[in-house]
Design an enzyme around this catalytic site. Structure first.
Site, short mmCIF file in Angstrom:
data_model
loop_
_atom_site.label_atom_id
_atom_site.label_comp_id
_atom_site.label_asym_id
_atom_site.label_seq_id
_atom_site.Cartn_x
_atom_site.Cartn_y
_atom_site.Cartn_z
N GLU A 54 0.86 -1.18 0.00
CA GLU A 54 0.00 0.00 0.00
C GLU A 54 0.90 1.24 0.00
O GLU A 54 1.99 1.23 0.58
CB GLU A 54 -0.86 -0.01 1.27
CG GLU A 54 -1.74 1.21 1.45
CD GLU A 54 -2.39 1.27 2.83
OE1 GLU A 54 -3.45 1.90 2.96
OE2 GLU A 54 -1.83 0.66 3.79
N LYS B 46 -9.86 1.11 -1.48
CA LYS B 46 -9.95 0.69 -0.08
C LYS B 46 -11.27 1.13 0.55
O LYS B 46 -11.63 2.31 0.52
CB LYS B 46 -8.77 1.30 0.69
CG LYS B 46 -8.66 0.90 2.15
CD LYS B 46 -7.43 1.58 2.75
CE LYS B 46 -7.22 1.25 4.21
NZ LYS B 46 -6.06 1.99 4.74
N CYS C 107 -4.70 -3.12 3.80
CA CYS C 107 -4.33 -2.71 5.16
C CYS C 107 -5.47 -2.82 6.17
O CYS C 107 -5.81 -3.92 6.62
CB CYS C 107 -3.75 -1.30 5.12
SG CYS C 107 -2.70 -0.90 6.56
#
Length: 270
Positions: free
Chosen positions: A47, A123, A159
Site C-alpha cells: 500500500e 480501499k 491494510c
C-alpha cells in the site's frame, strides 16, 4: 500430488516508499525485476507504494492514465508479470469545519499486466483509529473486488480492511482462492501481534491463501513511511507458511488450488 498447472508462484516486495512517485517507480521496477527473475507470475507491492503517507496525498495523486500508472504498466510489460500496486487517485472535495475546501483521494490498488483484465480496488475501510483519521484525506471505496490471474480468482484488500472479517468472507464466497493484502501498517504497542493475528484469521475467514505485503519497518518515532514489515503467506486454515522480518526483502512463495478445495470440503464454513 498437486499438478504443476494448479500451482502459481508469486512474490511480495517489502520495501519503504518515499514521498516522490518518480523515485518510487524506479524502486518498484527494481523489486519487480528481482521477483520476475525468481519466477513469480504475480508480484505484489505495498500500500502507498506510489507515495508514502508522510506527505500530502492530494498533491501526489494521479489519475489511472497518469504518469505513475503508465509506468507501472510498462514495468509489468517489461517483465511479463501481473503487478498489484498501491497508489492514490483523485476522488472528491470536502469542506472542513473551518469552511475550507480540501481534496480527497482514493487509496487504490492497480492490478495490471500479464494478460489480465486491468482492475482497480478502492480501499473500503479507512483508518480512523489509533488517533488517525484517514477519512479526512481519503474517500472510501464501496465495491469488493476480485480479478482473474492465470486461472486463479484473486481477492483484493488493503491494510485496515484486515480488521473486518466480513470483507474476507465475502471474497471467499465469491470464489477467491488467493487474497492479496498490500499494507502500510504503522508500528506501535501491540501492532505487530495484531497484524500477525489478523492476517492469519482473515485467511481462515476467506478459506483462501492470503499474501500480506507491507512496507518495511519504520520506527514509531519516525514520521513515515509507515510499516512493520512482517509480510507473510497464510494458508486457507490460517497457518503461516512463510514470513519476512522487518527489513526490505522479497518473499517468493507458491500456492496451489488443491489446498483451497480440500480446506473448503473439510471445513465448509462458507
Amino acid at each position: 500430488m498437486t499438478s504443476p498447472s494448479s500451482v502459481m508462484r508469486l512474490a511480495g516486495c517489502q520495501w519503504s516508499a518515499t514521498g516522490d512517485p518518480a523515485a518510487n517507480l524506479v524502486t518498484l521496477g527494481e523489486w519487480t525485476a528481482r521477483a520476475a527473475d525468481a519466477g513469480a507470475r504475480l508480484v505484489i507491492h505495498p500500500e502507498a507504494a506510489m507515495a508514502s503517507f508522510a506527505g500530502r496525498l492530494d498533491t501526489a495523486a494521479e489519475p489511472l492514465d497518469g504518469r505513475f500508472a503508465d509506468g507501472v504498466r510498462e514495468v509489468a510489460a517489461r517483465h511479463g508479470v501481473t503487478l498489484v500496486v498501491g497508489m492514490f487517485t483523485p476522488a472528491d472535495e470536502i469542506t472542513t469545519a473551518e469552511g475550507r475546501g480540501r481534496s480527497r483521494v482514493h487509496n487504490t490498488l492497480l492490478v495490471t499486466g500479464g494478460g489480465v483484465e486491468e482492475t482497480t480496488y478502492r480501499k473500503i475501510h479507512l483508518y480512523d483509529a489509533f488517533g488517525s483519521r484517514e477519512s479526512d484525506t481519503v474517500a472510501p471505496g464501496d465495491e469488493v473486488r476480485t480479478v482473474e490471474v492465470d486461472g486463479w480468482s484473486v481477492g483484493l484488500a488493503t491494510c485496515y480492511d484486515v480488521r473486518f472479517a466480513d470483507h474476507f468472507t465475502e471474497l471467499g464466497r465469491r470464489g477467491a482462492e488467493l487474497v492479496v493484502l498490500p499494507a502500510s501498517w504503522g508500528d506501535g504497542p501491540g501492532k505487530a501481534s495484531q497484524w500477525d493475528l489478523l492476517t492469519r484469521a482473515r485467511a481462515h475467514d476467506a478459506q483462501a491463501w492470503l499474501l500480506a505485503v507491507g512496507q518495511a519497518w519504520t520506527p514509531e518515532s519516525v514520521r513515515g513511511p509507515y510499516g512493520i514489515g512482517r509480510s507473510a503467506l497464510a494458508d486457507p486454515t490460517g497457518e503461516v507458511r512463510a514470513r519476512l522480518g522487518g527489513g526490505e526483502d522479497l518473499l517468493v512463495v507458491e500456492v496451489d488450488h488443491e489446498t483451497v478445495s480440500r480446506t473448503r470440503e473439510t471445513i465448509p464454513v462458507l
